[in-house]
Design a protein around this motif. Structure first.
Motif, PDB file in Angstrom:
ATOM      1  N   GLU A 112      82.750 -85.213 -47.122  1.00  0.00           N
ATOM      2  CA  GLU A 112      82.178 -84.111 -46.357  1.00  0.00           C
ATOM      3  C   GLU A 112      80.926 -84.551 -45.592  1.00  0.00           C
ATOM      4  OE1 GLU A 112      83.054 -83.875 -49.669  1.00  0.00           O
ATOM      5  OE2 GLU A 112      84.953 -82.886 -49.167  1.00  0.00           O
ATOM      6  N   GLN A 113      80.085 -85.348 -46.236  1.00  0.00           N
ATOM      7  CA  GLN A 113      78.880 -85.848 -45.561  1.00  0.00           C
ATOM      8  C   GLN A 113      79.241 -86.761 -44.396  1.00  0.00           C
ATOM      9  OE1 GLN A 113      77.129 -87.543 -49.106  1.00  0.00           O
ATOM     10  NE2 GLN A 113      75.532 -85.957 -49.176  1.00  0.00           N
ATOM     11  N   ALA A 114      80.271 -87.594 -44.591  1.00  0.00           N
ATOM     12  CA  ALA A 114      80.705 -88.483 -43.508  1.00  0.00           C
ATOM     13  C   ALA A 114      81.237 -87.664 -42.336  1.00  0.00           C
ATOM     14  CB  ALA A 114      81.768 -89.455 -44.023  1.00  0.00           C
ATOM     15  N   LEU A 115      82.044 -86.638 -42.623  1.00  0.00           N
ATOM     16  CA  LEU A 115      82.550 -85.767 -41.569  1.00  0.00           C
ATOM     17  C   LEU A 115      81.410 -85.067 -40.835  1.00  0.00           C
ATOM     18  CD1 LEU A 115      85.627 -84.197 -43.404  1.00  0.00           C
ATOM     19  CD2 LEU A 115      85.706 -85.544 -41.292  1.00  0.00           C
ATOM     20  N   HIS A 116      80.440 -84.582 -41.593  1.00  0.00           N
ATOM     21  CA  HIS A 116      79.294 -83.890 -40.997  1.00  0.00           C
ATOM     22  C   HIS A 116      78.499 -84.842 -40.105  1.00  0.00           C
ATOM     23  CE1 HIS A 116      75.224 -82.101 -40.908  1.00  0.00           C
ATOM     24  NE2 HIS A 116      75.916 -80.976 -40.741  1.00  0.00           N
ATOM     25  N   ALA A 117      78.257 -86.050 -40.570  1.00  0.00           N
ATOM     26  CA  ALA A 117      77.492 -87.022 -39.777  1.00  0.00           C
ATOM     27  C   ALA A 117      78.212 -87.327 -38.467  1.00  0.00           C
ATOM     28  CB  ALA A 117      77.272 -88.301 -40.576  1.00  0.00           C
ATOM     29  N   LEU A 118      79.509 -87.536 -38.522  1.00  0.00           N
ATOM     30  CA  LEU A 118      80.271 -87.811 -37.298  1.00  0.00           C
ATOM     31  C   LEU A 118      80.247 -86.601 -36.365  1.00  0.00           C
ATOM     32  CD1 LEU A 118      83.280 -89.752 -38.843  1.00  0.00           C
ATOM     33  CD2 LEU A 118      81.479 -90.703 -37.382  1.00  0.00           C
ATOM     34  N   ALA A 119      80.331 -85.399 -36.934  1.00  0.00           N
ATOM     35  CA  ALA A 119      80.280 -84.182 -36.118  1.00  0.00           C
ATOM     36  C   ALA A 119      78.918 -84.005 -35.458  1.00  0.00           C
ATOM     37  CB  ALA A 119      80.620 -82.967 -36.977  1.00  0.00           C
ATOM     38  N   GLN A 120      77.878 -84.543 -36.087  1.00  0.00           N
ATOM     39  CA  GLN A 120      76.519 -84.442 -35.544  1.00  0.00           C
ATOM     40  C   GLN A 120      76.224 -85.539 -34.531  1.00  0.00           C
ATOM     41  OE1 GLN A 120      74.373 -81.872 -36.157  1.00  0.00           O
ATOM     42  NE2 GLN A 120      76.168 -81.022 -37.176  1.00  0.00           N
ATOM     43  N   GLY A 121      77.191 -86.375 -34.237  1.00  0.00           N
ATOM     44  CA  GLY A 121      77.015 -87.390 -33.203  1.00  0.00           C
ATOM     45  C   GLY A 121      76.692 -88.791 -33.695  1.00  0.00           C
ATOM     46  N   VAL A 122      76.676 -88.995 -34.997  1.00  0.00           N
ATOM     47  CA  VAL A 122      76.478 -90.353 -35.512  1.00  0.00           C
ATOM     48  C   VAL A 122      77.725 -91.159 -35.156  1.00  0.00           C
ATOM     49  CG1 VAL A 122      76.104 -91.767 -37.560  1.00  0.00           C
ATOM     50  CG2 VAL A 122      75.019 -89.517 -37.391  1.00  0.00           C
ATOM     51  N   GLY A 123      77.536 -92.374 -34.711  1.00  0.00           N
ATOM     52  CA  GLY A 123      78.660 -93.198 -34.288  1.00  0.00           C
ATOM     53  C   GLY A 123      79.543 -93.638 -35.443  1.00  0.00           C
ATOM     54  N   ALA A 124      80.790 -93.897 -35.113  1.00  0.00           N
ATOM     55  CA  ALA A 124      81.736 -94.459 -36.077  1.00  0.00           C
ATOM     56  C   ALA A 124      81.744 -95.973 -35.884  1.00  0.00           C
ATOM     57  CB  ALA A 124      83.132 -93.895 -35.848  1.00  0.00           C
ATOM     58  N   CYS A 125      81.718 -96.710 -36.978  1.00  0.00           N
ATOM     59  CA  CYS A 125      81.757 -98.178 -36.896  1.00  0.00           C
ATOM     60  C   CYS A 125      82.986 -98.594 -36.085  1.00  0.00           C
ATOM     61  CB  CYS A 125      81.819 -98.772 -38.298  1.00  0.00           C
ATOM     62  SG  CYS A 125      82.111-100.551 -38.335  1.00  0.00           S
ATOM     63  N   PRO A 126      82.788 -99.426 -35.065  1.00  0.00           N
ATOM     64  CA  PRO A 126      83.925 -99.843 -34.249  1.00  0.00           C
ATOM     65  C   PRO A 126      84.862-100.821 -34.964  1.00  0.00           C
ATOM     66  CG  PRO A 126      81.925-100.941 -33.515  1.00  0.00           C
ATOM     67  CD  PRO A 126      81.518 -99.961 -34.568  1.00  0.00           C
ATOM     68  N   TYR A 127      84.456-101.334 -36.118  1.00  0.00           N
ATOM     69  CA  TYR A 127      85.278-102.306 -36.833  1.00  0.00           C
ATOM     70  C   TYR A 127      86.146-101.643 -37.904  1.00  0.00           C
ATOM     71  CZ  TYR A 127      82.216-105.503 -34.457  1.00  0.00           C
ATOM     72  OH  TYR A 127      81.524-106.165 -33.487  1.00  0.00           O
ATOM     73  N   CYS A 128      85.536-100.795 -38.751  1.00  0.00           N
ATOM     74  CA  CYS A 128      86.309-100.199 -39.847  1.00  0.00           C
ATOM     75  C   CYS A 128      86.899 -98.838 -39.491  1.00  0.00           C
ATOM     76  CB  CYS A 128      85.451-100.094 -41.108  1.00  0.00           C
ATOM     77  SG  CYS A 128      84.058 -98.928 -41.004  1.00  0.00           S
ATOM     78  N   ARG A 129      86.461 -98.242 -38.399  1.00  0.00           N
ATOM     79  CA  ARG A 129      86.992 -96.998 -37.853  1.00  0.00           C
ATOM     80  C   ARG A 129      87.087 -95.869 -38.891  1.00  0.00           C
ATOM     81  NH1 ARG A 129      86.591 -96.926 -32.536  1.00  0.00           N
ATOM     82  NH2 ARG A 129      87.272 -94.842 -33.076  1.00  0.00           N
ATOM     83  N   PRO A 130      85.959 -95.397 -39.417  1.00  0.00           N
ATOM     84  CA  PRO A 130      86.006 -94.307 -40.397  1.00  0.00           C
ATOM     85  C   PRO A 130      86.515 -93.001 -39.792  1.00  0.00           C
ATOM     86  CG  PRO A 130      83.754 -94.666 -39.705  1.00  0.00           C
ATOM     87  CD  PRO A 130      84.584 -95.796 -39.115  1.00  0.00           C
TER      88      PRO A 130
END
Length: 110
Positions: free
Chosen positions: A84-102
């Motif tokens: 849930e925290q990872a989803l929230h961070a991505l929704a808030q505009g934090v970038g996704a690692c271009p290598y592991c693609r979370p």
């Protein structure tokens, strides 16, 4: 004075005695190490978190988040996150690692 040189067979038997002594010593070392390891409490390494949040390197604890990573991604270091925290961070505009693609693993992007 004995000028006779040892025969090849005598030399090989001497070598065998030396090697057997070395083997006995190695076995003692192995026994000692096994006893030492058995006496020490075994610390299990906890599994990596499912997700990680990487922050700017020079900002300390209040540094801005940079990337969300899969927990086992070696490209970034960071604090563990729940799904849930990872989803929230991505929704808030934090970038996704271009290598592991979370974002793909979270089902945000195919």
């Amino acid at each position: 004075m004995n000028d006779r040189l040892p025969s090849r067979l005598e030399l090989l038997r001497f070598l065998q005695r030396v090697q057997l002594q070395q083997l006995d010593q190695t076995r003692r070392w192995i026994e000692q190490e096994e006893a030492r390891q058995t006496a020490q409490p075994q610390h299990e390494v906890p599994p990596p978190p499912e997700w990680k949040l990487e922050r700017e390197r020079l900002g300390g604890r209040d540094a801005a988040p940079v990337y969300v990573h899969l927990g086992d991604c070696g490209m970034g270091k960071g604090a563990g996150l729940t799904r849930e925290q990872a989803l929230h961070a991505l929704a808030q505009g934090v970038g996704a690692c271009p290598y592991c693609r979370p974002d793909t693993a979270l089902g945000i992007i195919d």
